[in-house]
Design an enzyme around this catalytic site. Sequence first.
Site, PDB file in Angstrom:
ATOM      1  N   ARG A  84       0.860  -1.184   0.000  1.00 17.61           N
ATOM      2  CA  ARG A  84       0.000   0.000   0.000  1.00 17.61           C
ATOM      3  C   ARG A  84       0.893   1.230   0.000  1.00 17.61           C
ATOM      4  NH1 ARG A  84      -4.103   2.076   4.678  1.00 17.61           N
ATOM      5  NH2 ARG A  84      -2.183   3.077   5.372  1.00 17.61           N
TER       6      ARG A  84
ATOM      7  N   SER B  81     -12.757  -3.226  -1.031  1.00 17.81           N
ATOM      8  CA  SER B  81     -13.094  -2.695   0.289  1.00 17.81           C
ATOM      9  C   SER B  81     -14.595  -2.460   0.389  1.00 17.81           C
ATOM     10  CB  SER B  81     -12.369  -1.365   0.528  1.00 17.81           C
ATOM     11  OG  SER B  81     -10.977  -1.549   0.590  1.00 17.81           O
TER      12      SER B  81
ATOM     13  N   LYS C 142      -4.603   5.259   8.452  1.00 15.71           N
ATOM     14  CA  LYS C 142      -5.376   5.720   7.296  1.00 15.71           C
ATOM     15  C   LYS C 142      -6.303   6.835   7.734  1.00 15.71           C
ATOM     16  CE  LYS C 142      -8.264   3.991   3.496  1.00 15.71           C
ATOM     17  NZ  LYS C 142      -8.950   2.820   2.927  1.00 15.71           N
TER      18      LYS C 142
END
Length: 227
Positions: A46, A115, A144
Amino acid sequence: MPLSHRSRAVDLRLYALVDPERAGGRDLAELAALLAAGGATLLQLRDKHSETRVQLKRARAIKAALAPFHVPLIVNDRVDVALAAGADGVHVGQDDMAVEDARRLLGPDAIIGLSIKTVTQAEAAPVEHLDYVGIGGVFATASKNNPDPPIGAAGLARIAGVFRRRAPGLPLCAIAGIDHGNAGGTLAAGADGVAVISALSLAPDPTAAARDLRRIVDAELAKRARP
């Protein structure tokens, strides 16, 4: 419900995410190998901010580091990077490339995850093109920037229920704020595994942290499997 494109099962038990901003100063390929040695079953790169060439270089290095462990590499968001690096698949969010387009580009053998944050999204998800879904954020997380409140174990259970009805064989993982203290509860709520960043990557010994968390996950799944 078997999905026609799926060529292999996706093992979500310990889904480790590596992020240059949450790596504790470690090289990402080195970190990936440490996590795989501890029992990570799937690994995701990521990288939200690096240039494309940097992401591609990192993805190739991580894939090479994971090869001895036979752990698949997933790239977050960037279908182009996944394709160019020869990664095993991609994980997309609700605002990224559509799952159907990612499948068209990556082909039937790629692992594609999505997601999911709400029951509405779960009802609309194109399950025929998916290999797994990540449900959350389940708990608050510093890794996040998420404007939505955590859904908690109850929200996870509601969303998992939708997928158990729509696609009973589709693997589900819990995302956001997962650690050694709450992982068991997410599995009890219906997840098949946990997606983890900080509790692994920022641990003093990532291999030991992965090993301990994998032990928790396996024990909870064993309890669920008992008649």
